[in-house]
Design a protein around this motif. Structure first.
Motif, PDB file in Angstrom:
ATOM      1  N   GLY A  52       0.802  -1.217   0.000  1.00 14.40           N
ATOM      2  CA  GLY A  52       0.000   0.000   0.000  1.00 14.40           C
ATOM      3  C   GLY A  52       0.831   1.261   0.000  1.00 14.40           C
ATOM      4  N   ALA A  53       2.069   1.184  -0.496  1.00 18.76           N
ATOM      5  CA  ALA A  53       2.969   2.332  -0.477  1.00 18.76           C
ATOM      6  C   ALA A  53       2.451   3.456  -1.362  1.00 18.76           C
ATOM      7  N   ASP A  54       2.695   4.686  -0.913  1.00 18.96           N
ATOM      8  CA  ASP A  54       2.317   5.831  -1.735  1.00 18.96           C
ATOM      9  C   ASP A  54       3.450   6.157  -2.707  1.00 18.96           C
ATOM     10  N   PHE A  55       3.272   7.215  -3.480  1.00 14.06           N
ATOM     11  CA  PHE A  55       4.248   7.546  -4.523  1.00 14.06           C
ATOM     12  C   PHE A  55       5.625   7.839  -3.935  1.00 14.06           C
ATOM     13  N   ASP A  56       5.674   8.572  -2.831  1.00 17.95           N
ATOM     14  CA  ASP A  56       6.965   8.919  -2.220  1.00 17.95           C
ATOM     15  C   ASP A  56       7.698   7.669  -1.740  1.00 17.95           C
ATOM     16  N   GLN A  57       6.975   6.739  -1.178  1.00 21.06           N
ATOM     17  CA  GLN A  57       7.591   5.498  -0.703  1.00 21.06           C
ATOM     18  C   GLN A  57       8.100   4.658  -1.876  1.00 21.06           C
ATOM     19  N   LEU A  58       7.329   4.639  -2.963  1.00 23.00           N
ATOM     20  CA  LEU A  58       7.772   3.919  -4.156  1.00 23.00           C
ATOM     21  C   LEU A  58       9.053   4.519  -4.703  1.00 23.00           C
ATOM     22  N   MET A  59       9.120   5.847  -4.769  1.00 23.18           N
ATOM     23  CA  MET A  59      10.309   6.512  -5.281  1.00 23.18           C
ATOM     24  C   MET A  59      11.501   6.303  -4.357  1.00 23.18           C
ATOM     25  N   THR A  60      11.265   6.286  -3.056  1.00 25.39           N
ATOM     26  CA  THR A  60      12.344   6.039  -2.097  1.00 25.39           C
ATOM     27  C   THR A  60      12.919   4.638  -2.279  1.00 25.39           C
ATOM     28  N   ALA A  61      12.042   3.645  -2.448  1.00 29.71           N
ATOM     29  CA  ALA A  61      12.498   2.277  -2.668  1.00 29.71           C
ATOM     30  C   ALA A  61      13.266   2.166  -3.981  1.00 29.71           C
ATOM     31  N   PHE A  62      12.774   2.841  -5.018  1.00 25.81           N
ATOM     32  CA  PHE A  62      13.446   2.816  -6.320  1.00 25.81           C
ATOM     33  C   PHE A  62      14.835   3.435  -6.230  1.00 25.81           C
ATOM     34  N   ARG A  63      14.942   4.595  -5.572  1.00 27.16           N
ATOM     35  CA  ARG A  63      16.237   5.266  -5.448  1.00 27.16           C
ATOM     36  C   ARG A  63      17.227   4.433  -4.658  1.00 27.16           C
ATOM     37  N   GLU A  64      16.750   3.774  -3.603  1.00 30.67           N
ATOM     38  CA  GLU A  64      17.638   2.949  -2.799  1.00 30.67           C
ATOM     39  C   GLU A  64      18.122   1.731  -3.586  1.00 30.67           C
ATOM     40  N   SER A  65      17.232   1.109  -4.340  1.00 32.08           N
ATOM     41  CA  SER A  65      17.626  -0.025  -5.182  1.00 32.08           C
ATOM     42  C   SER A  65      18.649   0.412  -6.217  1.00 32.08           C
ATOM     43  N   PHE A  66      18.393   1.548  -6.841  1.00 30.34           N
ATOM     44  CA  PHE A  66      19.297   2.076  -7.860  1.00 30.34           C
ATOM     45  C   PHE A  66      20.676   2.367  -7.262  1.00 30.34           C
ATOM     46  N   ARG A  67      20.691   2.963  -6.067  1.00 31.68           N
ATOM     47  CA  ARG A  67      21.963   3.296  -5.415  1.00 31.68           C
ATOM     48  C   ARG A  67      22.765   2.037  -5.112  1.00 31.68           C
ATOM     49  N   GLN A  68      22.091   0.993  -4.653  1.00 33.24           N
ATOM     50  CA  GLN A  68      22.787  -0.245  -4.308  1.00 33.24           C
ATOM     51  C   GLN A  68      23.349  -0.948  -5.540  1.00 33.24           C
ATOM     52  N   MET A  69      22.687  -0.775  -6.682  1.00 36.95           N
ATOM     53  CA  MET A  69      23.090  -1.499  -7.887  1.00 36.95           C
ATOM     54  C   MET A  69      24.189  -0.804  -8.681  1.00 36.95           C
ATOM     55  N   ILE A  70      24.418   0.473  -8.426  1.00 36.69           N
ATOM     56  CA  ILE A  70      25.380   1.237  -9.231  1.00 36.69           C
ATOM     57  C   ILE A  70      26.768   0.600  -9.266  1.00 36.69           C
ATOM     58  N   PRO A  71      27.395   0.251  -8.112  1.00 38.87           N
ATOM     59  CA  PRO A  71      28.754  -0.317  -8.177  1.00 38.87           C
ATOM     60  C   PRO A  71      28.851  -1.576  -9.035  1.00 38.87           C
ATOM     61  N   GLY A  72      27.916  -2.491  -8.841  1.00 39.45           N
ATOM     62  CA  GLY A  72      27.945  -3.733  -9.616  1.00 39.45           C
ATOM     63  C   GLY A  72      27.715  -3.496 -11.091  1.00 39.45           C
ATOM     64  N   GLN A  73      26.791  -2.604 -11.414  1.00 35.77           N
ATOM     65  CA  GLN A  73      26.513  -2.309 -12.819  1.00 35.77           C
ATOM     66  C   GLN A  73      27.717  -1.658 -13.497  1.00 35.77           C
ATOM     67  N   ILE A  74      28.458  -0.851 -12.754  1.00 34.15           N
ATOM     68  CA  ILE A  74      29.662  -0.227 -13.319  1.00 34.15           C
ATOM     69  C   ILE A  74      30.691  -1.299 -13.671  1.00 34.15           C
ATOM     70  N   VAL A  75      30.875  -2.267 -12.780  1.00 36.30           N
ATOM     71  CA  VAL A  75      31.822  -3.357 -13.047  1.00 36.30           C
ATOM     72  C   VAL A  75      31.400  -4.140 -14.284  1.00 36.30           C
ATOM     73  N   VAL A  76      30.117  -4.462 -14.379  1.00 35.98           N
ATOM     74  CA  VAL A  76      29.599  -5.192 -15.544  1.00 35.98           C
ATOM     75  C   VAL A  76      29.841  -4.390 -16.822  1.00 35.98           C
ATOM     76  N   ALA A  77      29.588  -3.086 -16.765  1.00 34.34           N
ATOM     77  CA  ALA A  77      29.767  -2.228 -17.939  1.00 34.34           C
ATOM     78  C   ALA A  77      31.240  -2.157 -18.365  1.00 34.34           C
ATOM     79  N   LEU A  78      32.144  -2.089 -17.394  1.00 28.23           N
ATOM     80  CA  LEU A  78      33.571  -2.019 -17.716  1.00 28.23           C
ATOM     81  C   LEU A  78      34.043  -3.322 -18.375  1.00 28.23           C
ATOM     82  N   CYS A  79      33.573  -4.445 -17.861  1.00 26.90           N
ATOM     83  CA  CYS A  79      33.914  -5.738 -18.482  1.00 26.90           C
ATOM     84  C   CYS A  79      33.370  -5.804 -19.903  1.00 26.90           C
TER      85      CYS A  79
END
Length: 248
Positions: A52-79
Motif C-alpha cells: 500500500g505504499a504511496d508515490f513517495d515510498q515507491l520513489m524512495t524504494a526505487f532510489r535505494e535499489s538504484f543506489r545499491q546497484m550502481i557499483p555492480g553495474q559499473i563493473v559489468v559495464a567495464l567488463c
C-alpha cells in the motif's frame, strides 16, 4: 556518399554472428555473461516498497535499489567494454588475428572506449533532454564510434567521434532505425521469456532468483552480441572506400 542499406546490413549482421563462433562465444561468456550472472546472483536484492505504499515510498524504494546497484553495474559495464573492443577487433580485422591479440587490443583501447562512452552518453543525454529527437539522431550518428576505434586503433576519443560522424553523414536516421528495429526484437523476446519464466519459477530468493539471473545474463549477452554485430555491420558497409578495401 554511400546510402545505408538496412537489408544488406542485416545480412552482414547474421554473417558476422556466424564467424569466429567459438572465439566470440568464449569472449562473450567471460566478459558479458559471467559478470552479469555474478551480479544477478550475488548482487543486492531490489528494495521492496511496503504494501500500500504511496508515490513517495515507491520513489524512495526505487532510489535505494538504484543506489545499491550502481557499483555492480559499473563493473559489468567495464567488463563489457573490454569484450566489445575484442569482438569488434576480430570481426573487423582485414588480416588474420588471434583471440589473444584481440583481447590485448581490447585492454589497450579500454581507456578510449571508456572516454567515448562518457562523452557520447553526455551528448545523447543532452539531446534527449532538449527535444528527444536530437538525442535519437545522435544515437545514429555516434553508433559507429566503437567499430571505428576497433578497426582503426583510434586512441583519441574525439577523433573516434569525428570518424563516426563522417561515416554516418546523411545516414544518421537510417542507422538509428536499424538499431531500433533490432533492439525492439531483442527487447520483446526478453520480455516474453522473462514473463514466462517468472510464472514458472517465480522471483523469490533461492531457485527462482538463480534461474532468473541465469536467463537474464544469457539474454543480456545475446543482446550485446547482436548490438555489436549490428554496429559492426553498419560500419563495414559505410566504411568501405574502394573495391579492394574489404574486411575478412
Amino acid at each position: 556518399m554511400t546510402k545505408f542499406d538496412m537489408g544488406a546490413a542485416w545480412d552482414d549482421t547474421l554473417l558476422l554472428l556466424k564467424s569466429h563462433t567459438a572465439l566470440i562465444v568464449a569472449i562473450a561468456g567471460v566478459f558479458f555473461f559471467l559478470p552479469a550472472l555474478a551480479f544477478a546472483w550475488f548482487g543486492p536484492v531490489p528494495v521492496e516498497p511496503p504494501a500500500g505504499a504511496d508515490f513517495d515510498q515507491l520513489m524512495t524504494a526505487f532510489r535505494e535499489s538504484f543506489r545499491q546497484m550502481i557499483p555492480g553495474q559499473i563493473v559489468v559495464a567495464l567488463c563489457t567494454m573490454v569484450g566489445t573492443a575484442a569482438i569488434l577487433r576480430l570481426w573487423l580485422a582485414r588480416t588474420g588475428i588471434s583471440v589473444g591479440e584481440a583481447l590485448t587490443f581490447g585492454l589497450m583501447l579500454f581507456p578510449t572506449m571508456l572516454a567515448v562512452q562518457i562523452l557520447t552518453g553526455i551528448a545523447i543525454g543532452i539531446g534527449v533532454i532538449l527535444l528527444i529527437l536530437p538525442g535519437l539522431y545522435l544515437v545514429g550518428r555516434l553508433a559507429l564510434v566503437a567499430p571505428a576505434i576497433a578497426d582503426r586503433a583510434i586512441y583519441n576519443p574525439f577523433e573516434a567521434i569525428r570518424a563516426s560522424w563522417e561515416l554516418t553523414r546523411n545516414n544518421g536516421w537510417a542507422v538509428f532505425f536499424f538499431l531500433l528495429l533490432v533492439g525492439l526484437v531483442i527487447f520483446i523476446a526478453a520480455l516474453i521469456v522473462g514473463g514466462v519464466l517468472s510464472v514458472i519459477v517465480g522471483s523469490e530468493p533461492g531457485f527462482g532468483r538463480m534461474v532468473g539471473g541465469f536467463v537474464e545474463a544469457a539474454f543480456g549477452a545475446i543482446g550485446s552480441l547482436f548490438s555489436i554485430a549490428v554496429a559492426a555491420a553498419a560500419y563495414r558497409q559505410l566504411a568501405l572506400r574502394s573495391a579492394s578495401d574489404v574486411f575478412q
